[in-house]
Design an enzyme around this catalytic site. Structure first.
Site, PDB file in Angstrom:
ATOM      1  N   ARG A   1       0.830  -1.213   0.000  1.00 24.53           N
ATOM      2  CA  ARG A   1       0.000   0.000   0.000  1.00 24.53           C
ATOM      3  C   ARG A   1       0.865   1.264   0.000  1.00 24.53           C
ATOM      4  O   ARG A   1       0.646   2.186   0.761  1.00 24.53           O
ATOM      5  CB  ARG A   1      -0.911   0.016   1.234  1.00 24.53           C
ATOM      6  N   CYS A   2       1.823   1.298  -0.890  1.00 22.97           N
ATOM      7  CA  CYS A   2       2.796   2.385  -0.949  1.00 22.97           C
ATOM      8  C   CYS A   2       2.719   3.037  -2.321  1.00 22.97           C
ATOM      9  O   CYS A   2       2.328   2.404  -3.302  1.00 22.97           O
ATOM     10  CB  CYS A   2       4.193   1.798  -0.711  1.00 22.97           C
ATOM     11  N   GLY A   3       3.127   4.282  -2.418  1.00 18.99           N
ATOM     12  CA  GLY A   3       3.181   4.955  -3.698  1.00 18.99           C
ATOM     13  C   GLY A   3       4.159   4.323  -4.668  1.00 18.99           C
ATOM     14  O   GLY A   3       4.083   4.554  -5.870  1.00 18.99           O
ATOM     15  N   PHE A   4       5.082   3.510  -4.160  1.00 20.02           N
ATOM     16  CA  PHE A   4       6.066   2.824  -4.999  1.00 20.02           C
ATOM     17  C   PHE A   4       5.686   1.370  -5.302  1.00 20.02           C
ATOM     18  O   PHE A   4       6.451   0.646  -5.931  1.00 20.02           O
ATOM     19  CB  PHE A   4       7.449   2.858  -4.340  1.00 20.02           C
ATOM     20  N   THR A   5       4.509   0.939  -4.857  1.00 20.38           N
ATOM     21  CA  THR A   5       4.105  -0.461  -5.015  1.00 20.38           C
ATOM     22  C   THR A   5       4.114  -0.911  -6.468  1.00 20.38           C
ATOM     23  O   THR A   5       4.387  -2.081  -6.746  1.00 20.38           O
ATOM     24  CB  THR A   5       2.733  -0.703  -4.362  1.00 20.38           C
TER      25      THR A   5
END
Length: 172
Positions: free
Chosen positions: A51-55
């Site tokens: 659940r990360c912007g880099f996922t």
């Protein structure tokens, strides 16, 4: 005076702390795995989160693995909840990564990568080269000889030349 010089010379020639490549990780598929299982191969270790912007880097990590696996590269995803962006269980992480990104690269179970509960591998990297993941999708490239070849922050994309230029000389 001579004794002091001998002692100082011994201190200055002490080897660097060794990476802990034998500490077992929980394998997300069950059982355990160790970085030493891939001795003699380059391994890119990436702390991940669902659940990360880099996922979306999962897609690039899988493509990197697909591109170089036949030449010896291992890409190891290490899901971590240290930044409060991981799902609640290994099963949820595995399902998310498989269904969303078609991941078949090796993955550990949810693992701490920093702080008091950090996995021994990450503790040894911090001691050896002074690198601790500052966020999700930080990358540690382990050379075939078991040393840290390079480290990368979250913004370095898996297929970027910054990363592949470091990996390619280490391949078979």
């Amino acid at each position: 005076m001579r004794l002091i010089l001998v002692i100082l010379a011994a201190i200055w020639t002490l080897p660097a702390a060794a990476l802990d490549l034998n500490a077992p990780f929980t394998n997300i598929d069950g059982g355990t795995l160790k970085l030493s299982d891939w001795a003699g191969q380059p391994v890119l270790v990436v702390n991940t989160a669902s659940r990360c912007g880099f996922t979306d880097q999962y897609e690039g990590l899988q493509a990197l693995y697909d591109r170089y696996q036949s030449r010896g590269l291992i890409v190891l995803a290490v899901p971590s909840g240290d930044f409060r962006q991981e799902l609640a269980s290994n099963e949820e992480v595995k399902d998310f990564c498989t269904l969303t990104y078609g991941i078949d690269l090796p993955m550990t179970g949810i693992t701490s990568v920093r702080g008091a509960h950090a996995h021994p591998f990450y503790v040894s990297v911090a001691k050896d080269v002074g690198f601790t993941p500052a966020w999700n999708f930080n990358k540690i490239l382990i050379a075939p000889d078991g040393t840290v070849a390079a480290t990368f922050g979250s913004t370095v994309r898996p297929l970027s030349s910054i990363l592949t230029d470091e990996i390619e000389p280490l391949l078979n």
